[in-house]
Scaffold this motif. Structure first.
Motif, short mmCIF file in Angstrom:
data_model
loop_
_atom_site.label_atom_id
_atom_site.label_comp_id
_atom_site.label_asym_id
_atom_site.label_seq_id
_atom_site.Cartn_x
_atom_site.Cartn_y
_atom_site.Cartn_z
N GLU A 1 0.83 -1.21 0.00
CA GLU A 1 0.00 0.00 0.00
C GLU A 1 0.86 1.26 0.00
N LEU A 2 2.06 1.17 0.61
CA LEU A 2 2.95 2.33 0.66
C LEU A 2 3.54 2.62 -0.71
N LEU A 3 3.80 1.55 -1.49
CA LEU A 3 4.45 1.71 -2.80
C LEU A 3 3.43 2.00 -3.89
N ALA B 1 -1.43 4.14 -1.90
CA ALA B 1 -2.73 3.97 -1.25
C ALA B 1 -2.68 4.40 0.21
N ARG B 2 -1.46 4.52 0.74
CA ARG B 2 -1.32 4.86 2.15
C ARG B 2 -0.01 5.63 2.30
N ILE B 3 -0.03 6.69 3.06
CA ILE B 3 1.20 7.47 3.28
C ILE B 3 1.95 6.88 4.46
N ASP B 4 3.25 6.69 4.29
CA ASP B 4 4.08 6.18 5.39
C ASP B 4 4.15 7.22 6.50
N THR B 5 3.55 6.92 7.63
CA THR B 5 3.71 7.79 8.79
C THR B 5 4.64 7.16 9.82
N THR C 1 8.88 -2.17 9.84
CA THR C 1 7.49 -2.09 10.29
C THR C 1 6.56 -2.64 9.23
N GLY C 2 5.46 -3.24 9.69
CA GLY C 2 4.41 -3.75 8.80
C GLY C 2 4.64 -5.19 8.39
N GLY C 3 3.57 -5.79 7.86
CA GLY C 3 3.66 -7.14 7.32
C GLY C 3 3.77 -8.25 8.33
N LEU C 4 3.32 -7.97 9.56
CA LEU C 4 3.36 -9.03 10.58
C LEU C 4 1.99 -9.65 10.80
N GLY C 5 1.01 -9.24 9.99
CA GLY C 5 -0.37 -9.65 10.22
C GLY C 5 -0.62 -11.12 9.96
N PRO C 6 -1.88 -11.54 10.14
CA PRO C 6 -2.22 -12.96 10.06
C PRO C 6 -2.52 -13.45 8.64
N THR C 7 -2.51 -12.56 7.67
CA THR C 7 -2.91 -12.99 6.32
C THR C 7 -1.69 -13.39 5.49
N ARG D 1 0.03 -18.60 12.90
CA ARG D 1 1.28 -18.31 12.17
C ARG D 1 2.07 -17.18 12.81
N GLN D 2 1.34 -16.28 13.51
CA GLN D 2 2.03 -15.13 14.13
C GLN D 2 2.87 -15.55 15.33
N ALA D 3 2.72 -16.79 15.77
CA ALA D 3 3.53 -17.27 16.89
C ALA D 3 4.85 -17.86 16.42
N THR E 1 -2.59 -8.27 18.19
CA THR E 1 -2.16 -9.67 18.35
C THR E 1 -0.77 -9.95 17.82
N ALA E 2 -0.31 -9.18 16.79
CA ALA E 2 0.95 -9.54 16.14
C ALA E 2 2.13 -9.26 17.06
N PRO E 3 2.85 -10.31 17.50
CA PRO E 3 4.05 -10.05 18.29
C PRO E 3 5.13 -9.45 17.39
N LEU F 1 8.34 -4.62 13.79
CA LEU F 1 7.25 -4.08 14.60
C LEU F 1 5.98 -4.03 13.75
N PRO F 2 4.80 -4.03 14.37
CA PRO F 2 3.56 -4.01 13.60
C PRO F 2 3.43 -2.74 12.76
N GLY F 3 2.59 -2.82 11.71
CA GLY F 3 2.38 -1.66 10.85
C GLY F 3 1.40 -0.66 11.42
N VAL F 4 0.45 -1.14 12.21
CA VAL F 4 -0.56 -0.25 12.79
C VAL F 4 0.15 0.76 13.71
N PRO F 5 0.04 2.05 13.39
CA PRO F 5 0.84 3.04 14.10
C PRO F 5 0.74 2.95 15.63
N ARG F 6 -0.47 2.78 16.15
CA ARG F 6 -0.65 2.72 17.60
C ARG F 6 0.12 1.55 18.21
N GLU F 7 0.06 0.38 17.53
CA GLU F 7 0.77 -0.81 18.02
C GLU F 7 2.28 -0.61 17.92
N LEU F 8 2.70 -0.05 16.78
CA LEU F 8 4.12 0.21 16.56
C LEU F 8 4.69 1.11 17.65
P1 ATP Z 1 -1.65 -6.38 11.80
O1 ATP Z 1 -1.31 -7.40 12.80
O2 ATP Z 1 -2.65 -5.41 12.36
O3 ATP Z 1 -2.08 -6.94 10.48
P2 ATP Z 1 0.81 -5.72 10.44
O4 ATP Z 1 2.13 -5.69 11.10
O5 ATP Z 1 0.54 -6.83 9.52
O6 ATP Z 1 -0.30 -5.51 11.54
P3 ATP Z 1 0.23 -4.26 8.13
O7 ATP Z 1 -0.74 -5.34 7.75
O8 ATP Z 1 1.39 -4.08 7.25
O9 ATP Z 1 0.73 -4.42 9.61
O10 ATP Z 1 -0.52 -2.90 8.27
C1 ATP Z 1 -1.57 -2.74 9.21
C2 ATP Z 1 -2.15 -1.36 9.06
O11 ATP Z 1 -1.14 -0.37 9.34
C3 ATP Z 1 -2.64 -1.06 7.68
O12 ATP Z 1 -3.79 -0.25 7.74
C4 ATP Z 1 -1.50 -0.31 7.08
O13 ATP Z 1 -1.92 0.50 6.02
C5 ATP Z 1 -0.96 0.47 8.24
N1 ATP Z 1 0.45 0.72 8.01
C6 ATP Z 1 1.39 -0.18 7.69
N2 ATP Z 1 2.58 0.37 7.50
C7 ATP Z 1 2.40 1.70 7.69
C8 ATP Z 1 3.25 2.84 7.62
N3 ATP Z 1 4.55 2.72 7.33
N4 ATP Z 1 2.73 4.05 7.87
C9 ATP Z 1 1.41 4.16 8.18
N5 ATP Z 1 0.56 3.15 8.26
C10 ATP Z 1 1.03 1.93 8.02
#
Ligand code: ATP
Ligand code: MG
Length: 415
Positions: A13-15, A18-22, A68-74, A118-120, A135-137, A151-158
């Motif tokens: 989504e960042l590339l 669709a979503r701005i990297d914050t 950051t990101g890509g640690l989710g369950p899918t 799988r997240q374990a 949930t994502a460790p 670290l997780p992608g969700v800003p609050r979790e990160l």
């Molecule tokens: P989760 O366990 O919630 O799936 P995750 O580690 O898999 O967390 P992602 O699936 O990559 O994280 O992203 C979760 C959410 O955080 C998405 O809405 C995504 O757009 C947002 N997000 C991911 N990376 C960034 C980023 N660099 N800046 C802002 N938002 C981000």
């Protein structure tokens, strides 16, 4: 040497825009404040090989790598696998991580599923970080000489995981060197002019000076490391402020300093906006405590409303047109009078994309605007500008311009 840290932001989504990297800017700011040095920031797709390659590159030039990101369950979440490849190890399910995920889920009344399970999985020999917000460790592995945290992608979790687990670990790595920093905000001078006035200071080796323009405001940032940094920064700041004169103020955004000055003077302000459609009022009310100085204002977009609501003389509108310094002045005077306020701000102009026309038919180019500040007991001040930018930028620049004019007028009336 200051601890070098590299950032890798994962997510299609960042590339794809669709979503701005914050997360990257947030981490970079925190790392700077902690005294680390960010040496790179890379965005990569949700792809195991791409993530592994980016982590390896980052590990070559940094002592710590944050992913950051890509640690989710899918299925599309590939960071776990990417880290395992980079670390040269296999993913293995960790009973303690699984228990932690199960606990978070059961608190929400949910059972564990295959995706969550799988997240374990953690790269063998690596560690994991608990996630109190989701949930994502997080993960921790070693790649070459670098420690890598995912670290997780969700800003609050990160943010929660960064503060709880990564900050103490970074401190343990050492080599943190917190810079002494100041920010000098200013308005009314173009960035190039600021750069010229401060050229020799910006060139100094013992200082780190940056210029950050945004919508008519400019921030001059001065930082220094090491011995005597505080003195060096303080001396440079004094010189910078001297050279910038009344273009600079102490701290905060233009709307913040204006509200602060009005409060200190117990001066009520009102607004009469045409081209900015309420943006000036919006900026003022974004500042906490604005209610002490702002009771309300007008958006008078049509000529009729300028006359009916603000008492602008129809003859002025006929002779000079709505986009004129005369009407800006009359709007400010009328608004101040009708609101019984100490100060009134007025904006009129042509935001575009089309050009306007004066009563005599001569064109008024888009980006033309006039702002006025009426202050009790003073001659009403008017400024005219031509900034042929996109519509929202012209509106924003005009709002900043009128707020800055108020700042300057209040500063003068004080003297
Ligand atoms: P989760 O366990 O919630 O799936 P995750 O580690 O898999 O967390 P992602 O699936 O990559 O994280 O992203 C979760 C959410 O955080 C998405 O809405 C995504 O757009 C947002 N997000 C991911 N990376 C960034 C980023 N660099 N800046 C802002 N938002 C981000
Ligand atoms: Mg994802």
């Amino acid at each position: 040497v200051t601890l070098p840290v590299a950032l890798v932001m994962v997510g299609d989504e960042l590339l794809q825009g669709a979503r701005i990297d914050t997360n990257g800017p947030w981490l970079a700011g925190r790392l700077r404040d902690l005294g680390a040095r960010v040496v790179g920031l890379e965005g990569v797709p949700d792809d195991v090989a791409a993530i592994a390659a980016a982590v390896e590159r980052a590990a070559c030039r940094a002592r710590a790598v944050l992913v950051t990101g890509g640690l989710g369950p899918t299925r599309d979440d590939a960071t776990r696998e990417g880290l395992a490849v980079a670390a040269g190890s296999e993913l293995v399910e960790r009973a303690d991580a699984l228990a932690s995920i199960t606990l978070v889920l059961s608190a929400r009344g949910l059972d564990i599923d295959a995706g969550r399970r799988r997240q374990a999985r953690v790269p063998e020999g690596g560690g994991w970080l608990p996630n109190d917000e989701g949930t994502a460790p997080g993960l921790e592995v070693t790649v070459g000489d670098a420690v890598v945290w995912a670290l997780p992608g969700v800003p609050r979790e990160l943010e929660a995981m960064f503060e709880a687990a990564v900050v103490p670990a970074l401190r343990a790595l050492g080599h943190l060197d917190v810079p002494t920093r100041v920010v000098v905000p200013l308005c009314g001078l173009p960035e190039a002019e600021v750069g010229q006035r401060l050229d020799d200071i910006a060139a100094r080796e013992d200082l780190d000076v940056g210029f950050y323009p945004h919508d008519g405001e400019v921030e001059v940032r001065i930082a220094a490391h090491g011995e005597g940094a505080a003195t060096r920064v303080a001396e440079a700041e004094a010189e910078v402020r001297h050279r910038l004169g009344d273009a600079a103020w102490d701290v905060g955004s233009i709307e913040e300093v204006v509200v602060r000055m009005l409060r200190a003077r117990k001066c009520l302000v009102t607004t009469a906006e045409s081209m900015t459609g309420g943006l000036v009022a919006r900026m003022l009310t974004a500042v906490p405590g604005a209610s002490d100085v702002f009771r309300g204002g007008w958006v008078t977009y049509s000529d009729a409303w300028k006359t009916e609501r603000l008492g602008v003389d129809p003859a002025l509108l006929e002779t000079h047109g709505a986009v004129s310094p005369q009407v800006a002045r009359a709007m400010a005077d009328g608004a101040r009078h009708r609101a019984a306020a100490g100060a009134a701000l007025a904006v009129t102009g042509i935001a575009g994309p089309g050009d306007g026309a004066a009563p005599d038919g001569s064109p008024i180019p888009r980006g033309t605007f006039h702002v006025a500040v009426a202050l009790a007991g003073r001659e009403t001040a008017v400024r005219s500008r031509l900034l042929p930018f996109h519509r929202p930028i012209v509106q924003r620049r005009a709002a900043v311009e009128v707020l800055n004019l108020l700042r300057l007028e209040l500063g003068r009336s004080n003297a």
